[in-house]
Scaffold this motif. Structure first.
Motif, PDB file in Angstrom:
ATOM      1  N   ILE A 151      -4.520  -0.220   8.398  1.00  0.00           N
ATOM      2  CA  ILE A 151      -4.710  -0.769   7.056  1.00  0.00           C
ATOM      3  C   ILE A 151      -4.426  -2.254   7.161  1.00  0.00           C
ATOM      4  O   ILE A 151      -3.376  -2.662   7.667  1.00  0.00           O
ATOM      5  N   LYS A 152      -5.370  -3.078   6.719  1.00  0.00           N
ATOM      6  CA  LYS A 152      -5.244  -4.525   6.926  1.00  0.00           C
ATOM      7  C   LYS A 152      -5.883  -5.296   5.776  1.00  0.00           C
ATOM      8  O   LYS A 152      -6.545  -4.712   4.888  1.00  0.00           O
ATOM      9  N   ILE A 153      -5.715  -6.608   5.818  1.00  0.00           N
ATOM     10  CA  ILE A 153      -6.324  -7.512   4.846  1.00  0.00           C
ATOM     11  C   ILE A 153      -7.546  -8.179   5.469  1.00  0.00           C
ATOM     12  O   ILE A 153      -7.493  -8.665   6.609  1.00  0.00           O
ATOM     13  N   VAL A 154      -8.655  -8.182   4.732  1.00  0.00           N
ATOM     14  CA  VAL A 154      -9.854  -8.926   5.128  1.00  0.00           C
ATOM     15  C   VAL A 154     -10.084  -9.990   4.058  1.00  0.00           C
ATOM     16  O   VAL A 154     -10.274  -9.663   2.878  1.00  0.00           O
ATOM     17  N   SER A 155     -10.045 -11.245   4.449  1.00  0.00           N
ATOM     18  CA  SER A 155     -10.176 -12.344   3.488  1.00  0.00           C
ATOM     19  C   SER A 155     -11.630 -12.726   3.254  1.00  0.00           C
ATOM     20  O   SER A 155     -12.438 -12.739   4.189  1.00  0.00           O
ATOM     21  N   GLY A 156     -11.916 -13.076   2.009  1.00  0.00           N
ATOM     22  CA  GLY A 156     -13.237 -13.573   1.665  1.00  0.00           C
ATOM     23  C   GLY A 156     -13.280 -15.088   1.736  1.00  0.00           C
ATOM     24  O   GLY A 156     -12.292 -15.744   2.084  1.00  0.00           O
ATOM     25  N   VAL A 196       0.873  -1.175   0.000  1.00  0.00           N
ATOM     26  CA  VAL A 196       0.000   0.000   0.000  1.00  0.00           C
ATOM     27  C   VAL A 196       0.909   1.223   0.000  1.00  0.00           C
ATOM     28  O   VAL A 196       1.714   1.410   0.916  1.00  0.00           O
ATOM     29  N   LYS A 197       0.775   2.028  -1.028  1.00  0.00           N
ATOM     30  CA  LYS A 197       1.661   3.171  -1.188  1.00  0.00           C
ATOM     31  C   LYS A 197       1.228   4.332  -0.289  1.00  0.00           C
ATOM     32  O   LYS A 197       0.224   4.255   0.417  1.00  0.00           O
ATOM     33  N   SER A 198       2.000   5.404  -0.338  1.00  0.00           N
ATOM     34  CA  SER A 198       1.755   6.539   0.557  1.00  0.00           C
ATOM     35  C   SER A 198       0.448   7.253   0.220  1.00  0.00           C
ATOM     36  O   SER A 198      -0.061   7.172  -0.901  1.00  0.00           O
ATOM     37  N   GLY A 199      -0.061   7.981   1.195  1.00  0.00           N
ATOM     38  CA  GLY A 199      -1.288   8.741   0.966  1.00  0.00           C
ATOM     39  C   GLY A 199      -1.962   9.110   2.267  1.00  0.00           C
ATOM     40  O   GLY A 199      -1.538   8.702   3.355  1.00  0.00           O
ATOM     41  N   LYS A 200      -3.025   9.879   2.142  1.00  0.00           N
ATOM     42  CA  LYS A 200      -3.767  10.351   3.308  1.00  0.00           C
ATOM     43  C   LYS A 200      -5.260  10.213   3.050  1.00  0.00           C
ATOM     44  O   LYS A 200      -5.732  10.386   1.919  1.00  0.00           O
ATOM     45  N   ALA A 201      -5.999   9.893   4.111  1.00  0.00           N
ATOM     46  CA  ALA A 201      -7.451   9.721   3.986  1.00  0.00           C
ATOM     47  C   ALA A 201      -8.150  10.354   5.175  1.00  0.00           C
ATOM     48  O   ALA A 201      -7.556  10.567   6.239  1.00  0.00           O
ATOM     49  N   TRP A 202      -9.444  10.640   4.953  1.00  0.00           N
ATOM     50  CA  TRP A 202     -10.309  11.170   6.008  1.00  0.00           C
ATOM     51  C   TRP A 202     -11.585  10.348   6.013  1.00  0.00           C
ATOM     52  O   TRP A 202     -12.359  10.359   5.053  1.00  0.00           O
ATOM     53  N   PRO A 231       5.826   3.159   1.737  1.00  0.00           N
ATOM     54  CA  PRO A 231       5.205   1.918   1.276  1.00  0.00           C
ATOM     55  C   PRO A 231       4.976   0.945   2.435  1.00  0.00           C
ATOM     56  O   PRO A 231       5.875   0.697   3.241  1.00  0.00           O
ATOM     57  N   MET A 232       3.772   0.386   2.529  1.00  0.00           N
ATOM     58  CA  MET A 232       3.403  -0.513   3.623  1.00  0.00           C
ATOM     59  C   MET A 232       3.155  -1.915   3.064  1.00  0.00           C
ATOM     60  O   MET A 232       2.176  -2.140   2.349  1.00  0.00           O
ATOM     61  N   PRO A 233       4.017  -2.893   3.385  1.00  0.00           N
ATOM     62  CA  PRO A 233       3.799  -4.259   2.905  1.00  0.00           C
ATOM     63  C   PRO A 233       2.747  -4.982   3.741  1.00  0.00           C
ATOM     64  O   PRO A 233       2.715  -4.869   4.970  1.00  0.00           O
TER      65      PRO A 233
END
Length: 236
Positions: free
Chosen positions: A104-109, A54-60, A71-73
Motif C-alpha cells: 500500500i503506497k502513495i502515488v502522487s499526481g 490506512v485502517k485494517s482490512g483485507k482485499a483480493w 493502522p498503517m501510516p
C-alpha cells in the motif's frame, strides 16, 4: 493452450503447482475488491501533519490477497508552494520476478491550477488499485478529512462479490410480490379507464353516424349528457 488440473499429492517432486494455479481455484467464485466484513475496509483517514492512516482490512486483487491488521501510516510528499495536486492511496500488486509482493503506497499526481487524479499503473506485471484520493492543497502542512475521497465500494475499488452461501430471500420475495400487486392494480385501473373511455367514444361515434344518416346533420354536442347519453329522439 494447455489443459491443467489439480491438486494431487506429489511423489518425489512429480506434482508441483504455482501460486497462480493455487489462486485460480477462486476464479468464478469471487470478484476482485475489498472485503466489506473484515476490519475497517482499508479506509483512509487523516493522520498527524502530512500523514494519512490506512485502517485494517483485507482485499483480493489479481489472484492475490492482501491483509492489513493494524493502522498503517503513510506520509504524503510535501505540497507544492503555489499549485494543488491529487495523490492516490493505492494497493499495488507487483508480480515482477524481483518483487513478487503487494504493498500500500502513495502515488502522487501532477500539480496544477485544476489538477487531475494520477494515472495508475496497470501493466501485465504491475497493477495499482486506488483505495482513496487525497487533495493536497498548495502550501498544505496537514491533511484533513475533507481532503480525502475514499473510493472503496465504488467502481474503482468495489467490494468483493462472491458466493456467501445459502440465503433466505422470503422477505425479499414478499416485497417483490407486494410491489407486483401494487403495479398490477395500478395497471388494471389505467386499462379500465382507457377501455371505458375508448368504448364511450365509439358509442358516441355510432350515435353521431346514425343521426347523420337520418337527418343529414351533425349531432349537436349539447345533445349528449355527461355520461354520453343522447337526449335527441331519432324518428323512423
Amino acid at each position: 493452450m494447455a489443459f491443467t488440473y489439480g491438486f494431487f499429492n506429489s511423489l518425489n517432486g512429480d506434482r508441483k503447482y504455482t501460486a497462480e494455479q493455487l489462486s485460480s481455484i477462486f476464479d468464478g467464485l469471487i470478484a476482485d475488491g475489498v472485503f466489506d466484513s473484515i476490519g475497517d475496509i482499508l479506509a483512509t483517514v487523516p493522520g498527524s501533519g502530512m500523514q494519512v492512516i490506512v485502517k485494517s482490512g483485507k482485499a483480493w486483487f489479481n489472484r492475490t490477497w492482501s491483509y492489513n491488521d493494524a493502522p498503517m501510516p503513510l506520509t504524503i510528499p510535501a505540497a507544492d508552494v503555489t499549485l494543488k495536486r491529487y495523490d492516490a492511496v493505492v494497493l499495488e500488486v507487483n508480480t515482477e520476478t524481483a518483487t513478487r509482493a503487494n504493498s500500500i503506497k502513495i502515488v502522487s499526481g501532477n500539480p496544477g491550477s485544476d489538477p487531475s487524479k494520477p494515472t495508475l499503473t496497470n501493466t501485465e506485471k504491475v497493477h495499482q488499485h486506488a483505495l482513496a484520493y487525497i487533495l493536497v492543497n498548495a502550501g498544505a502542512t496537514s491533511i484533513n478529512a475533507g481532503n480525502i475521497e475514499n473510493v472503496i465500494g465504488k467502481t474503482e475499488c468495489p467490494f468483493v462479490t462472491g458466493l456467501p452461501g445459502p440465503a433466505d430471500i422470503s422477505d425479499l420475495f414478499e416485497q417483490w410480490e407486494y410491489d407486483f400487486d401494487v403495479w398490477f392494480a395500478n395497471l388494471k385501473a389505467q386499462l379500465t379507464d382507457n377501455v371505458a373511455a375508448n368504448l364511450q367514444a365509439q358509442i358516441d361515434e355510432l350515435k353521431e353516424s346514425a343521426y347523420k344518416t337520418y337527418t343529414g346533420t351533425t349531432l349537436p354536442a349539447s345533445s349528449l349528457g355527461s355520461n354520453g347519453d343522447t337526449y335527441v329522439q331519432v324518428l323512423g
